[in-house]
Write a protein that holds these residues in place. Structure first.
Motif, PDB file in Angstrom:
ATOM      1  N   PRO A  66      35.427  47.991  46.907  1.00  0.00           N
ATOM      2  CA  PRO A  66      35.158  46.557  46.809  1.00  0.00           C
ATOM      3  C   PRO A  66      35.748  45.920  45.546  1.00  0.00           C
ATOM      4  O   PRO A  66      36.261  44.797  45.595  1.00  0.00           O
ATOM      5  CB  PRO A  66      33.621  46.479  46.798  1.00  0.00           C
ATOM      6  CG  PRO A  66      33.178  47.720  47.498  1.00  0.00           C
ATOM      7  CD  PRO A  66      34.182  48.762  47.082  1.00  0.00           C
ATOM      8  N   MET A  67      35.698  46.629  44.411  1.00  0.00           N
ATOM      9  CA  MET A  67      36.264  46.068  43.183  1.00  0.00           C
ATOM     10  C   MET A  67      37.781  45.970  43.276  1.00  0.00           C
ATOM     11  O   MET A  67      38.387  45.048  42.728  1.00  0.00           O
ATOM     12  CB  MET A  67      35.845  46.928  41.987  1.00  0.00           C
ATOM     13  CG  MET A  67      34.368  46.837  41.642  1.00  0.00           C
ATOM     14  SD  MET A  67      33.795  45.129  41.410  1.00  0.00           S
ATOM     15  CE  MET A  67      34.720  44.647  39.965  1.00  0.00           C
ATOM     16  N   MET A  68      38.407  46.904  43.972  1.00  0.00           N
ATOM     17  CA  MET A  68      39.845  46.807  44.182  1.00  0.00           C
ATOM     18  C   MET A  68      40.174  45.560  44.997  1.00  0.00           C
ATOM     19  O   MET A  68      41.157  44.860  44.725  1.00  0.00           O
ATOM     20  CB  MET A  68      40.366  48.060  44.887  1.00  0.00           C
ATOM     21  CG  MET A  68      41.864  48.059  45.119  1.00  0.00           C
ATOM     22  SD  MET A  68      42.477  49.575  45.894  1.00  0.00           S
ATOM     23  CE  MET A  68      41.692  49.478  47.508  1.00  0.00           C
ATOM     24  N   TRP A  69      39.341  45.270  45.997  1.00  0.00           N
ATOM     25  CA  TRP A  69      39.542  44.067  46.799  1.00  0.00           C
ATOM     26  C   TRP A  69      39.449  42.814  45.927  1.00  0.00           C
ATOM     27  O   TRP A  69      40.272  41.889  46.045  1.00  0.00           O
ATOM     28  CB  TRP A  69      38.510  44.001  47.921  1.00  0.00           C
ATOM     29  CG  TRP A  69      38.656  42.761  48.754  1.00  0.00           C
ATOM     30  CD1 TRP A  69      39.455  42.584  49.843  1.00  0.00           C
ATOM     31  CD2 TRP A  69      37.991  41.512  48.531  1.00  0.00           C
ATOM     32  NE1 TRP A  69      39.337  41.302  50.319  1.00  0.00           N
ATOM     33  CE2 TRP A  69      38.444  40.614  49.533  1.00  0.00           C
ATOM     34  CE3 TRP A  69      37.068  41.058  47.594  1.00  0.00           C
ATOM     35  CZ2 TRP A  69      38.001  39.298  49.609  1.00  0.00           C
ATOM     36  CZ3 TRP A  69      36.628  39.740  47.665  1.00  0.00           C
ATOM     37  CH2 TRP A  69      37.095  38.882  48.667  1.00  0.00           C
ATOM     38  N   VAL A  70      38.453  42.781  45.051  1.00  0.00           N
ATOM     39  CA  VAL A  70      38.289  41.635  44.143  1.00  0.00           C
ATOM     40  C   VAL A  70      39.524  41.475  43.271  1.00  0.00           C
ATOM     41  O   VAL A  70      40.026  40.359  43.067  1.00  0.00           O
ATOM     42  CB  VAL A  70      37.028  41.812  43.264  1.00  0.00           C
ATOM     43  CG1 VAL A  70      36.975  40.745  42.177  1.00  0.00           C
ATOM     44  CG2 VAL A  70      35.772  41.759  44.116  1.00  0.00           C
ATOM     45  N   ALA A  71      40.048  42.577  42.770  1.00  0.00           N
ATOM     46  CA  ALA A  71      41.213  42.524  41.885  1.00  0.00           C
ATOM     47  C   ALA A  71      42.453  42.011  42.614  1.00  0.00           C
ATOM     48  O   ALA A  71      43.214  41.200  42.075  1.00  0.00           O
ATOM     49  CB  ALA A  71      41.472  43.910  41.300  1.00  0.00           C
ATOM     50  N   VAL A  72      42.664  42.475  43.838  1.00  0.00           N
ATOM     51  CA  VAL A  72      43.828  42.009  44.602  1.00  0.00           C
ATOM     52  C   VAL A  72      43.714  40.514  44.893  1.00  0.00           C
ATOM     53  O   VAL A  72      44.710  39.780  44.852  1.00  0.00           O
ATOM     54  CB  VAL A  72      43.972  42.817  45.911  1.00  0.00           C
ATOM     55  CG1 VAL A  72      45.093  42.253  46.780  1.00  0.00           C
ATOM     56  CG2 VAL A  72      44.247  44.286  45.598  1.00  0.00           C
ATOM     57  N   GLU A  73      42.502  40.050  45.172  1.00  0.00           N
ATOM     58  CA  GLU A  73      42.298  38.608  45.377  1.00  0.00           C
ATOM     59  C   GLU A  73      42.592  37.833  44.091  1.00  0.00           C
ATOM     60  O   GLU A  73      43.181  36.742  44.133  1.00  0.00           O
ATOM     61  CB  GLU A  73      40.861  38.346  45.831  1.00  0.00           C
ATOM     62  CG  GLU A  73      40.480  36.877  45.916  1.00  0.00           C
ATOM     63  CD  GLU A  73      41.270  36.102  46.958  1.00  0.00           C
ATOM     64  OE1 GLU A  73      41.082  34.868  47.044  1.00  0.00           O
ATOM     65  OE2 GLU A  73      42.091  36.695  47.687  1.00  0.00           O
ATOM     66  N   LEU A  74      42.230  38.396  42.941  1.00  0.00           N
ATOM     67  CA  LEU A  74      42.514  37.731  41.665  1.00  0.00           C
ATOM     68  C   LEU A  74      44.020  37.621  41.421  1.00  0.00           C
ATOM     69  O   LEU A  74      44.479  36.639  40.842  1.00  0.00           O
ATOM     70  CB  LEU A  74      41.851  38.491  40.514  1.00  0.00           C
ATOM     71  CG  LEU A  74      40.328  38.370  40.411  1.00  0.00           C
ATOM     72  CD1 LEU A  74      39.801  39.257  39.283  1.00  0.00           C
ATOM     73  CD2 LEU A  74      39.911  36.922  40.191  1.00  0.00           C
ATOM     74  N   THR A  75      44.776  38.620  41.858  1.00  0.00           N
ATOM     75  CA  THR A  75      46.234  38.525  41.699  1.00  0.00           C
ATOM     76  C   THR A  75      46.781  37.318  42.458  1.00  0.00           C
ATOM     77  O   THR A  75      47.736  36.669  42.002  1.00  0.00           O
ATOM     78  CB  THR A  75      46.936  39.801  42.194  1.00  0.00           C
ATOM     79  OG1 THR A  75      46.712  39.979  43.604  1.00  0.00           O
ATOM     80  CG2 THR A  75      46.461  41.029  41.442  1.00  0.00           C
TER      81      THR A  75
END
Length: 404
Positions: A66-75
């Motif tokens: 889930p945190m990886m998903w958040v990070a990709v959205e931030l990109t």
């Protein structure tokens, strides 16, 4: 395997970000002076640039899915304003297209993550397959895999050269890493489904890129479709690494370890070469004030230094020796089933024919009536450094391979 890929891409992203950061200091004042209209404040640009870099590192090193998903959205959120740096109608449209399509893709990735985590608790293979299908479509959108790639040509062509280089050279790798991470977690019962899905999407990506390259009129969009092609090849390579698909004789000509090294080499040299090409393309845009291939002719006479960088970069990205991409593509063809090898070779020939045709016409054609404006030497420093590194390291890799 993904841990090695994570650390490797973290280092590669940091190096290329430093290159693009330096080029930004050189490029932006010239772009503001030569190009008409409004533009983003430099303080805002660099704030977004550093936030974008931090988000990519976060995506590569996030420990939970889930945190990886958040990070990709931030990109997506931090890189979108950079695309509209020049505030033109085309760049603003490209920014909104990027936000809309990538947000839809990230939504699919979120749903796929939820299905995948449910599958991990139940052990149901059908949920694994469903989750991976959504993951491949969702993160494949950010990776630039066809048919989810439609944001990529507009964003890469409208963004300033250093931003285009970052989008192609680093962002696509981060999104690809997300797919690789989920693929490694797939159980053996769903392995065949994941492999065939990645192979299909990879082939479609290379095919789509080749079709659009043949009749391309914009040299920055030409490079954008080259990114679609190479992310497709990287997807095929990773599918072969993960599954170790045997050849018709019953055994792989290249084992999984060699294929993984080929994957790392492919991603490294694609990112470095594409960065060099986008920085060179940005210089050509400043000199000619157009992205039209037909208007940028006769570089050998008008801009000999950029002509050499452009032709060399195109040949390297097409996999001509001494490019390490030649070795990675050779490993792919040698290890794949015969039907896949023939398909990839045929598509690579189409891509090579299209890109070399346009590169040679731009370098060797008859100069147009409009002469290019002279550029300061500082704009060619970073492309030249990258070009030298690509040539030296590629040559060493090719020579070393001969003695293996």
């Amino acid at each position: 395997m993904t841990d090695t890929l994570r650390y490797y891409l973290t280092g590669l992203t940091t190096v290329l970000f430093a290159v693009d950061l330096i080029q930004s200091f050189f490029y932006l004042p010239e772009a503001d002076r030569r190009e008409e209209g409004e533009h983003m404040r430099h303080s805002t640009y660099f704030a977004c640039l550093f936030a974008f870099f931090a988000a990519m590192l976060f995506a590569l090193n996030a420990r939970s899915l889930p945190m990886m998903w958040v990070a990709v959205e931030l990109t997506t959120l931090f890189s979108a304003p950079l695309i509209a740096y020049h505030r033109t109608r085309g760049s603003v449209e490209a920014m909104w297209k990027y936000l809309l399509i990538c947000s839809c893709g990230i939504g699919l990735a979120l749903f796929g993550t939820m299905l995948f985590m449910h599958a991990q608790t139940t052990g149901n293979v059908a949920w694994y397959k469903a989750g991976f299908a959504f993951i491949l479509a969702g993160y494949g959108t950010k990776t630039g895999l066809a048919p989810f790639h439609t944001w990529l040509p507009d964003a890469h062509s409208e963004a300033p050269a250093p931003v285009s280089a970052l989008l192609s050279g680093t962002l696509l790798n981060c999104s690809f890493f997300a797919i690789a991470r989920f693929r490694e977690l797939m159980p053996d019962e769903a392995s065949a489904f994941a492999t065939h899905s990645m192979l299909a999407l990879g082939i479609v990506s290379v095919l789509t890129a080749g079709v659009f390259m043949v009749r391309q009129t914009d040299f920055k969009r030409l490079l954008a479709y080259s990114s679609v092609e190479h992310m497709g090849l990287a997807t095929i390579l990773f599918a072969l690494v993960a599954a170790r698909i045997p050849s018709d004789e019953g055994e792989c000509l290249c084992d999984g370890g060699i294929l993984f090294i080929a994957l790392l080499a492919h991603m490294t040299f694609h990112s470095a070469t594409k960065t060099m090409l986008f920085l060179t393309a940005g210089n050509l845009l400043l000199a000619f004030k157009t992205r039209a291939i037909a208007a940028v002719q006769g570089l050998r006479e008008t801009m000999p230094g950029h002509s050499m960088l452009w032709v060399f970069g195109i040949l390297m990205i097409c996999g001509m020796p001494p490019s390490a991409i030649f070795l990675s593509e050779l490993a792919l063809v040698a290890s794949a089933p015969i039907w896949l090898s023939i398909t990839v070779l045929a598509l690579l020939f189409v891509v090579f024919a299209a890109m070399s045709r346009f590169a040679l016409s731009m370098a060797m054609g008859t100069p147009t009536a409009s002469r290019p404006e002279e550029l300061p030497l500082r704009l060619v420093v970073m492309p030249t450094i990258l070009c030298s590194a690509i040539a030296v390291i590629g040559a060493i890799a090719c020579i070393a391979t001969l003695f293996m």
